[in-house]
Design a protein around this motif. Structure first.
Motif, PDB file in Angstrom:
ATOM      1  N   GLY A  71     -16.082  -1.464  -2.105  1.00 20.84           N
ATOM      2  CA  GLY A  71     -16.009  -2.699  -2.860  1.00 20.84           C
ATOM      3  C   GLY A  71     -17.350  -3.300  -3.204  1.00 20.84           C
ATOM      4  N   LEU A  72     -18.387  -2.979  -2.415  1.00 24.38           N
ATOM      5  CA  LEU A  72     -19.677  -3.641  -2.585  1.00 24.38           C
ATOM      6  C   LEU A  72     -20.782  -2.760  -3.171  1.00 24.38           C
ATOM      7  N   LEU A  73     -20.543  -1.458  -3.296  1.00 25.58           N
ATOM      8  CA  LEU A  73     -21.630  -0.575  -3.733  1.00 25.58           C
ATOM      9  C   LEU A  73     -22.154  -0.928  -5.120  1.00 25.58           C
ATOM     10  N   VAL A  74     -21.247  -1.169  -6.055  1.00 25.75           N
ATOM     11  CA  VAL A  74     -21.702  -1.510  -7.410  1.00 25.75           C
ATOM     12  C   VAL A  74     -22.511  -2.802  -7.381  1.00 25.75           C
ATOM     13  N   GLY A 222      -8.452  -4.659  -3.282  1.00 26.33           N
ATOM     14  CA  GLY A 222      -7.026  -4.821  -3.527  1.00 26.33           C
ATOM     15  C   GLY A 222      -6.325  -3.501  -3.793  1.00 26.33           C
ATOM     16  N   VAL A 223      -6.913  -2.665  -4.634  1.00 24.86           N
ATOM     17  CA  VAL A 223      -6.304  -1.381  -4.977  1.00 24.86           C
ATOM     18  C   VAL A 223      -6.266  -0.453  -3.762  1.00 24.86           C
ATOM     19  N   VAL A 224      -7.392  -0.359  -3.064  1.00 23.23           N
ATOM     20  CA  VAL A 224      -7.453   0.549  -1.921  1.00 23.23           C
ATOM     21  C   VAL A 224      -6.502   0.092  -0.811  1.00 23.23           C
ATOM     22  N   TYR A 225      -6.465  -1.218  -0.564  1.00 25.10           N
ATOM     23  CA  TYR A 225      -5.566  -1.739   0.463  1.00 25.10           C
ATOM     24  C   TYR A 225      -4.107  -1.433   0.120  1.00 25.10           C
ATOM     25  N   LEU A 244      -1.326  -4.743  -7.869  1.00 31.21           N
ATOM     26  CA  LEU A 244      -1.392  -5.209  -9.251  1.00 31.21           C
ATOM     27  C   LEU A 244      -2.534  -6.199  -9.453  1.00 31.21           C
ATOM     28  N   LEU A 245      -2.752  -7.070  -8.470  1.00 28.89           N
ATOM     29  CA  LEU A 245      -3.888  -7.990  -8.559  1.00 28.89           C
ATOM     30  C   LEU A 245      -5.205  -7.226  -8.569  1.00 28.89           C
ATOM     31  N   GLY A 246      -5.289  -6.161  -7.745  1.00 29.32           N
ATOM     32  CA  GLY A 246      -6.493  -5.354  -7.734  1.00 29.32           C
ATOM     33  C   GLY A 246      -6.748  -4.680  -9.071  1.00 29.32           C
ATOM     34  N   VAL A 247      -5.679  -4.109  -9.655  1.00 26.05           N
ATOM     35  CA  VAL A 247      -5.810  -3.468 -10.971  1.00 26.05           C
ATOM     36  C   VAL A 247      -6.223  -4.488 -12.021  1.00 26.05           C
ATOM     37  N   ALA A 248      -5.623  -5.676 -11.956  1.00 24.84           N
ATOM     38  CA  ALA A 248      -5.981  -6.717 -12.921  1.00 24.84           C
ATOM     39  C   ALA A 248      -7.438  -7.127 -12.778  1.00 24.84           C
ATOM     40  N   LEU A 416      -9.532   6.580   0.536  1.00 26.84           N
ATOM     41  CA  LEU A 416      -8.223   7.040   0.082  1.00 26.84           C
ATOM     42  C   LEU A 416      -7.779   8.277   0.848  1.00 26.84           C
ATOM     43  N   GLY A 417      -8.730   9.156   1.170  1.00 30.52           N
ATOM     44  CA  GLY A 417      -8.380  10.352   1.930  1.00 30.52           C
ATOM     45  C   GLY A 417      -7.854  10.012   3.307  1.00 30.52           C
ATOM     46  N   ILE A 418      -8.560   9.103   3.991  1.00 28.98           N
ATOM     47  CA  ILE A 418      -8.107   8.688   5.322  1.00 28.98           C
ATOM     48  C   ILE A 418      -6.766   7.976   5.221  1.00 28.98           C
ATOM     49  N   ALA A 419      -6.621   7.134   4.186  1.00 33.81           N
ATOM     50  CA  ALA A 419      -5.379   6.385   4.038  1.00 33.81           C
ATOM     51  C   ALA A 419      -4.202   7.301   3.714  1.00 33.81           C
ATOM     52  N   LEU A 420      -4.373   8.194   2.737  1.00 31.73           N
ATOM     53  CA  LEU A 420      -3.261   9.021   2.286  1.00 31.73           C
ATOM     54  C   LEU A 420      -3.029  10.216   3.202  1.00 31.73           C
ATOM     55  N   LEU A 421      -4.057  11.050   3.394  1.00 33.28           N
ATOM     56  CA  LEU A 421      -3.877  12.221   4.250  1.00 33.28           C
ATOM     57  C   LEU A 421      -3.748  11.809   5.710  1.00 33.28           C
ATOM     58  N   GLY A 422      -4.505  10.762   6.099  1.00 26.92           N
ATOM     59  CA  GLY A 422      -4.372  10.279   7.460  1.00 26.92           C
ATOM     60  C   GLY A 422      -2.982   9.750   7.732  1.00 26.92           C
ATOM     61  N   SER A 423      -2.382   9.116   6.744  1.00 29.86           N
ATOM     62  CA  SER A 423      -1.026   8.614   6.905  1.00 29.86           C
ATOM     63  C   SER A 423      -0.017   9.758   7.015  1.00 29.86           C
ATOM     64  N   ILE A 424      -0.309  10.869   6.366  1.00 29.03           N
ATOM     65  CA  ILE A 424       0.549  12.050   6.509  1.00 29.03           C
ATOM     66  C   ILE A 424       0.548  12.515   7.958  1.00 29.03           C
ATOM     67  N   VAL A 425      -0.654  12.639   8.523  1.00 27.80           N
ATOM     68  CA  VAL A 425      -0.763  13.076   9.922  1.00 27.80           C
ATOM     69  C   VAL A 425      -0.045  12.087  10.835  1.00 27.80           C
TER      70      VAL A 425
END
Length: 507
Positions: A71-74, A222-225, A244-248, A416-425
């Motif tokens: 969120g802060l790199l840019v 927002g999007v990542v969460y 949706l708020l994150g995308v907006a 996203l990898g930790i969230a998605l693949l980690g959630s699979i595990v």
């Protein structure tokens, strides 16, 4: 048409005599971040035992750092372009060391999550500044390729040094000691960097736009969460609303950048096919790898019963492969082609992840070590060349913003990898059937199962551990398989997106 950008011949003034010494300071910052990222995986079982986080809290401890950085790199890249990259690098390194102490002495899961978030704020200042300073230190394209290779090799070396040093500390001290190793590195970086690093900034930076900062931060988090929560617990009105708020917010950020005379991030950079292709390749590559990597240390320690130091040594081949190939990646890309080196490297990583779907509780080390070596070789080629493409695609005045985009892709992919693949595990693991009397805590995490087994009769404890470990390995199979699909698809996409892309050559 080729996207090669031809540089003017560097003058003797541009060939800064202290540029290689300055580079040695920059790679210390990379080492700082890489070591911190790798030691957390080793320390996770000990943190789980001491702080007793829930499975969801454990994932937050692992990924909130990446969320905040993404969120802060840019923002931090643009800030460095404006106030000076040396200034923000040294300030961020000082803060990184101070917050590491807070991580070391966290006493609750909530405090640990907060400490990791604050560390993300400090870490967001480091990586864009290092790459941007390399862009301004090295004007000769071949020298810059070598410098980027050294930069990437040090990051890989940090992934090797972190587990080994961290494993040694975990065997002799408490888990908080793995965060305190940041302090001496930070001290050297600040003291030496203050003397050797040149200051650089955009000479015409434009005004600081607070609205862009807020939109970028709110949109990314927002999007990542939302993605993380949806992967862990499914869609709910709150999760959908947050997404949706994150995308907006991100849409508003993009639109605002096109209206500003001097934007925080020049969105026209993405019109360059080489730049956008390299960024997308980095994001998807890290996404495919990070979920598996996060749980690998738990597999080595809690499934196979290796000591922390031994687990750290077991992960060494990946770093060795990345260090060696990172140093020669630029030369390989000039001899063959950018797309051949990047696509080939990503395909190698994908095939290695596919091989890891055969892991069992008793798999011997040769298979695992060989797969990790191939992962390191492929990643070393790919990440080094894409970083060079991104840096060479922009004017040096925009180096901070471009570097921030590169690092945002990396950190967003990790989150996203930790969230998605980690959630699979985690999801597969929680479904195991234990013996009668299995406590609920055993279903939260494998560390919780190991802790619970210590209080059960020997026969019941063994049955619980066997069921929990088998379920954990099944989750790893799915995560590795999903990662392999992502990497192979990214390899194919990179072949087309990086067509005719070339690295600059010395005139």
């Amino acid at each position: 048409m080729s996207t090669t950008l031809r540089a003017a011949r560097p003058t003797e003034t541009e060939r800064r005599p202290g540029r290689w010494l300055a580079l040695s300071v920059l790679v210390l910052a990379v080492l700082l971040v890489a070591v911190d990222a790798t030691v957390l995986g080793l320390a996770t079982p000990f943190i789980s035992e001491d702080l007793r986080p829930s499975g969801n809290q454990l994932l937050w401890i692992g990924d909130v750092y990446s969320f905040v950085i993404a969120g802060l790199l840019v923002t931090m890249g643009g800030l460095g372009d404006r106030i000076g990259r040396k200034r923000i690098l040294l300030g961020g390194a000082t803060a990184f060391g101070a917050v590491s102490v807070l991580n070391a002495y966290a006493t609750t899961p909530e405090l640990m999550i907060l400490a990791r978030a604050l560390l993300g704020v400090a870490g967001a200042t480091l990586m864009p500044a290092t790459l941007a300073l390399i862009r301004n230190l090295f004007h000769d394209p071949r020298e810059r390729s070598l410098a980027v290779g050294v930069w990437g090799a040090m990051a890989s070396a940090g992934t090797a040094v972190g587990p080994i040093v961290g494993g040694f500390l975990l065997e002799h001290f408490w888990w908080g000691s793995v965060f305190l190793i940041n302090l001496p590195v930070m001290a050297v970086l600040v003291l030496v960097g203050a003397r050797t690093l040149p200051e650089s900034r955009n000479p015409h930076p434009g005004p600081w736009d607070l609205a862009s900062v807020v939109l970028s931060l709110a949109g990314m988090i927002g999007v990542v969460y939302a993605i993380k929560e949806a992967a862990s617990h499914g869609f709910s009105p709150a999760v959908l609303g947050t997404g949706l708020l994150g995308v907006a917010a991100l849409s508003g950020f993009v639109r605002r950048q096109f209206t500003l005379p001097v934007p925080l991030l020049d969105m026209r950079l993405f019109w360059r096919r080489g730049f956008s292709g390299a960024v997308l390749a980095d994001l998807l590559t890290v996404l495919g790898m990070s979920g598996l990597v996060f749980f690998l240390s738990q597999y080595l320690q809690l499934v196979q019963g290796r000591r922390p130091f031994e687990a750290g040594l077991a992960e060494l081949p990946a770093a060795v492969g990345a260090v060696v190939t990172g140093l020669v990646a630029g030369r390989a890309a000039r001899r063959f082609s950018v797309r051949a080196v990047v696509s080939g490297g990503l395909a190698a990583v994908g095939l290695a992840l596919a091989a890891l779907t055969t892991l069992t509780r008793t798999t011997g080390y040769p298979l695992l070590g060989a797969a990790l070596l191939v992962v390191g070789v492929g990643a070393g080629f790919s990440f080094t060349v894409t970083a060079d493409v991104i840096l060479s695609s922009v004017p040096k005045e925009q180096a901070g913003a471009a570097s921030a985009v590169s690092e945002t892709a990396y950190e967003l992919g990790a989150a996203l990898g930790i969230a998605l693949l980690g959630s699979i595990v985690t999801g597969v693991y929680r479904g195991f059937t234990g013996p009668a009397g299995t406590p609920a805590a055993a279903h939260e995490s494998l560390g919780g199962a190991v802790e619970a087994a210590s209080d059960l009769p020997a026969h019941t404890a063994q049955a619980l551990l066997t069921a929990a470990r088998d379920s954990f390995v099944q989750g790893l199979h799915l995560a590795a398989g999903a990662g392999a699909v992502v990497l192979l698809a990214t390899s194919a996409a990179a072949w087309f997106l990086l067509k005719n892309q070339k690295l600059e050559n010395s005139p």
